[in-house]
Enzyme design. Sequence first.
Site: not given
Length: 283
Positions: A42-44, A71, A214
């Site tokens: 979902s995020e990097t 996160h 998420e």
Amino acid sequence: MKFFIVDAFTDVPFGGNPAGVVLVDAMDDSSMQLIARELGYSETAFVERMSDSSFHVRFFTPNAEVDLCGHATIAVFTVLLDKELVADGRSYIMKTGAGDITVHLTNGRIMMEQAPPRLGDLCEDVVELAGLLGIEASYIGGSLPPRAVSTGLMDLMVPITSRLALNAITPDLKALAAYQKKHGLEGIHAFTLDTMDALACSRNFSPLYGIDEESATGTASGAMTYYLYHYGVLTEFDEEFRCLQGESLQRPSVITTRLTDPAKPRVLVGGTGIVISEGTIRI
């Protein structure tokens, strides 16, 4: 360049919310977006050291760059601690699209100061919102109104009357993405106070940014904490609150929040993480 996969807001492998972390010296936007899409989380986060006490961090979903991610911040400092690039017992500055964020490291716990709280618009049509979430309108609200709030990112806080109602949410993701875009929302944060072992249980949806749901959303949990303070549910300062998320995805997460400074309230958000994989990107 080195990359890492970290489960954040948990101390158990395959719990919490996974994020990618990439250590960089410099990189163009298109390459960061391609790597984020390839890793698929979902995020990097892409981390560049600026000084002994500061880091420049950029966050990418598979679809777009976002200003801040809770996160993924936990993931970043989990990696930096693991590789002894930072020291426990110190504080660091993380330069982000949402501004400079102070991160405190204490006994392995990572706590990040949030941006000054901002109240956004009240939801004008609860019936429409309920339809987007696939639940009855009576499941939303009670004594609290749906309202957008930011402590770095603007999320719509949606109070839900019970755990059963929270679990019943089945969103129309395409319509919800259009709603996000129309109202300038980073995500939809549905939560209930119907729990005995935490402040709240939550679910967070952000299909506009390629995140159907998420399992842990730190920035939204910070915004929720301020929202509950604003509406008189919380009155205690310098006390830690546990926020639960991710049960619907079989990735239980524990997010810690804390209100500080009664004269000018701010929120801290944090937790722990665990590195589960690392490797090399060859480009």
